[in-house]
Design a protein around this motif. Sequence first.
Motif, PDB file in Angstrom:
ATOM      1  N   SER A   1       0.829  -1.207   0.000  1.00  0.00           N
ATOM      2  CA  SER A   1       0.000   0.000   0.000  1.00  0.00           C
ATOM      3  C   SER A   1       0.864   1.258   0.000  1.00  0.00           C
ATOM      4  O   SER A   1       1.786   1.386   0.795  1.00  0.00           O
ATOM      5  CB  SER A   1      -0.911   0.025   1.227  1.00  0.00           C
ATOM      6  OG  SER A   1      -1.615   1.264   1.293  1.00  0.00           O
ATOM      7  N   MET A   2       0.529   2.178  -0.911  1.00  0.00           N
ATOM      8  CA  MET A   2       1.123   3.510  -0.900  1.00  0.00           C
ATOM      9  C   MET A   2       0.052   4.564  -0.569  1.00  0.00           C
ATOM     10  O   MET A   2       0.266   5.754  -0.791  1.00  0.00           O
ATOM     11  CB  MET A   2       1.752   3.829  -2.270  1.00  0.00           C
ATOM     12  CG  MET A   2       2.869   2.890  -2.672  1.00  0.00           C
ATOM     13  SD  MET A   2       3.896   3.525  -4.032  1.00  0.00           S
ATOM     14  CE  MET A   2       2.684   3.720  -5.340  1.00  0.00           C
ATOM     15  N   VAL A   3      -1.080   4.120  -0.033  1.00  0.00           N
ATOM     16  CA  VAL A   3      -2.194   5.024   0.262  1.00  0.00           C
ATOM     17  C   VAL A   3      -1.960   5.698   1.604  1.00  0.00           C
ATOM     18  O   VAL A   3      -1.904   5.038   2.646  1.00  0.00           O
ATOM     19  CB  VAL A   3      -3.530   4.261   0.278  1.00  0.00           C
ATOM     20  CG1 VAL A   3      -4.686   5.240   0.513  1.00  0.00           C
ATOM     21  CG2 VAL A   3      -3.728   3.500  -1.027  1.00  0.00           C
ATOM     22  N   ALA A   4      -1.816   7.010   1.599  1.00  0.00           N
ATOM     23  CA  ALA A   4      -1.532   7.761   2.822  1.00  0.00           C
ATOM     24  C   ALA A   4      -2.662   7.597   3.834  1.00  0.00           C
ATOM     25  O   ALA A   4      -3.843   7.691   3.488  1.00  0.00           O
ATOM     26  CB  ALA A   4      -1.338   9.238   2.492  1.00  0.00           C
ATOM     27  N   GLY A   5      -2.279   7.333   5.090  1.00  0.00           N
ATOM     28  CA  GLY A   5      -3.240   7.290   6.177  1.00  0.00           C
ATOM     29  C   GLY A   5      -3.993   5.982   6.332  1.00  0.00           C
ATOM     30  O   GLY A   5      -4.773   5.835   7.271  1.00  0.00           O
ATOM     31  N   LEU A   6      -3.766   5.035   5.437  1.00  0.00           N
ATOM     32  CA  LEU A   6      -4.519   3.785   5.465  1.00  0.00           C
ATOM     33  C   LEU A   6      -3.719   2.731   6.231  1.00  0.00           C
ATOM     34  O   LEU A   6      -2.672   2.280   5.764  1.00  0.00           O
ATOM     35  CB  LEU A   6      -4.797   3.311   4.037  1.00  0.00           C
ATOM     36  CG  LEU A   6      -5.953   2.339   3.814  1.00  0.00           C
ATOM     37  CD1 LEU A   6      -7.265   2.938   4.313  1.00  0.00           C
ATOM     38  CD2 LEU A   6      -6.065   1.972   2.349  1.00  0.00           C
ATOM     39  N   SER A   7      -4.202   2.355   7.407  1.00  0.00           N
ATOM     40  CA  SER A   7      -3.464   1.428   8.261  1.00  0.00           C
ATOM     41  C   SER A   7      -3.587  -0.001   7.747  1.00  0.00           C
ATOM     42  O   SER A   7      -4.487  -0.343   6.978  1.00  0.00           O
ATOM     43  CB  SER A   7      -3.985   1.494   9.701  1.00  0.00           C
ATOM     44  OG  SER A   7      -5.296   0.948   9.773  1.00  0.00           O
ATOM     45  N   ILE A   8      -2.669  -0.845   8.208  1.00  0.00           N
ATOM     46  CA  ILE A   8      -2.692  -2.259   7.829  1.00  0.00           C
ATOM     47  C   ILE A   8      -3.995  -2.911   8.269  1.00  0.00           C
ATOM     48  O   ILE A   8      -4.623  -3.655   7.506  1.00  0.00           O
ATOM     49  CB  ILE A   8      -1.477  -2.983   8.444  1.00  0.00           C
ATOM     50  CG1 ILE A   8      -0.194  -2.544   7.738  1.00  0.00           C
ATOM     51  CG2 ILE A   8      -1.641  -4.501   8.351  1.00  0.00           C
ATOM     52  CD1 ILE A   8       1.093  -3.049   8.380  1.00  0.00           C
ATOM     53  N   SER A   9      -4.431  -2.629   9.499  1.00  0.00           N
ATOM     54  CA  SER A   9      -5.666  -3.246   9.998  1.00  0.00           C
ATOM     55  C   SER A   9      -6.879  -2.811   9.184  1.00  0.00           C
ATOM     56  O   SER A   9      -7.784  -3.613   8.920  1.00  0.00           O
ATOM     57  CB  SER A   9      -5.868  -2.911  11.476  1.00  0.00           C
ATOM     58  OG  SER A   9      -5.994  -1.510  11.670  1.00  0.00           O
ATOM     59  N   THR A  10      -6.901  -1.546   8.762  1.00  0.00           N
ATOM     60  CA  THR A  10      -8.018  -1.054   7.948  1.00  0.00           C
ATOM     61  C   THR A  10      -8.008  -1.711   6.567  1.00  0.00           C
ATOM     62  O   THR A  10      -9.059  -2.087   6.041  1.00  0.00           O
ATOM     63  CB  THR A  10      -7.958   0.474   7.807  1.00  0.00           C
ATOM     64  OG1 THR A  10      -8.046   1.080   9.095  1.00  0.00           O
ATOM     65  CG2 THR A  10      -9.096   0.990   6.939  1.00  0.00           C
ATOM     66  N   ILE A  11      -6.834  -1.863   5.986  1.00  0.00           N
ATOM     67  CA  ILE A  11      -6.726  -2.527   4.683  1.00  0.00           C
ATOM     68  C   ILE A  11      -7.248  -3.951   4.775  1.00  0.00           C
ATOM     69  O   ILE A  11      -8.061  -4.402   3.951  1.00  0.00           O
ATOM     70  CB  ILE A  11      -5.262  -2.532   4.186  1.00  0.00           C
ATOM     71  CG1 ILE A  11      -4.796  -1.109   3.897  1.00  0.00           C
ATOM     72  CG2 ILE A  11      -5.121  -3.391   2.923  1.00  0.00           C
ATOM     73  CD1 ILE A  11      -3.300  -1.001   3.639  1.00  0.00           C
TER      74      ILE A  11
END
Length: 286
Positions: A106-116
């Motif tokens: 993931s290169m999406v800013a602000g997106l945590s591993i748990s949320t992904i």
Amino acid sequence: MNLNHSLTASKICFYGAGSMAEAIVRGLIHKQVASPDHIAMLNRSSQERLVYLSDRYGVMTANHEESKRSYLQGASIIVLAMKPKDAGEALTQLGPLLQEGQLIISMVAGLSISTIQALLGVKAPIARTMPNTSCSIGQGATGISFSEEVTEAERAQTLSMFEAVGTVSVIPEEQMEILTGISGCGPAYIYYMMEAMIAAGVDGGLTPEQARDLTVQTVLGAACMMTETGEEPSKLRADITSPNGSTQAALEVLNQGRFLELVQAAVHRATERSHEMGNDVKEALK
């Protein structure tokens, strides 16, 4: 294990085709870390953008749903490069397509591993990254955090990918915000200071071109001095600061303006804002 070979043999699908995705692809191909015919780039609607990427880099592209599904399902590595606002829908649709053994970067800013993982609906191996814009010229600084599901081989592949466009720091995920405050936002701080130096040069009678060239080389030289000598910045600063000289006079002005405190405050505010944005993304995707 030959790290480059392990990545070269992989099919990489960039889910998003913006400037950062292009920077990574450029580095992978230039460093011969990955072959263009093993790279696919997808986006939502801009066929013109995809044609440009295909013509320039020789990569495969798609924005039709059936073709996108095919590339996503066949990829060894899927790189999330969409905008945060598009992540919820994209990841919810991606989850059912995932195959065993696929790595998500993931290169999406602000997106945590748990949320992904929650959006995907599966505990997929995740590498969360924060590259900066200097990746576009192969001089980036990227922070990476790994989920516990990531294997050693997948770690090696991720490191190979981002080492192709600069330096890499592997950090715990909870440190991703402070890294954002330093290296993610950091180029802007330097550019801001350079703006002021150029303006002062022009005020003093230099042409804009002269002021720009002198400023650029000064910043570049200072960075290279730190890299090549291994010295701390405080030592290098002291070496060129003669008692009662012009450098000392300039530094006294900066100190009067609380320069160090302001820069540190800026980094910490960027860190706080990164955390706030992460929470905003998480709330918006619920």
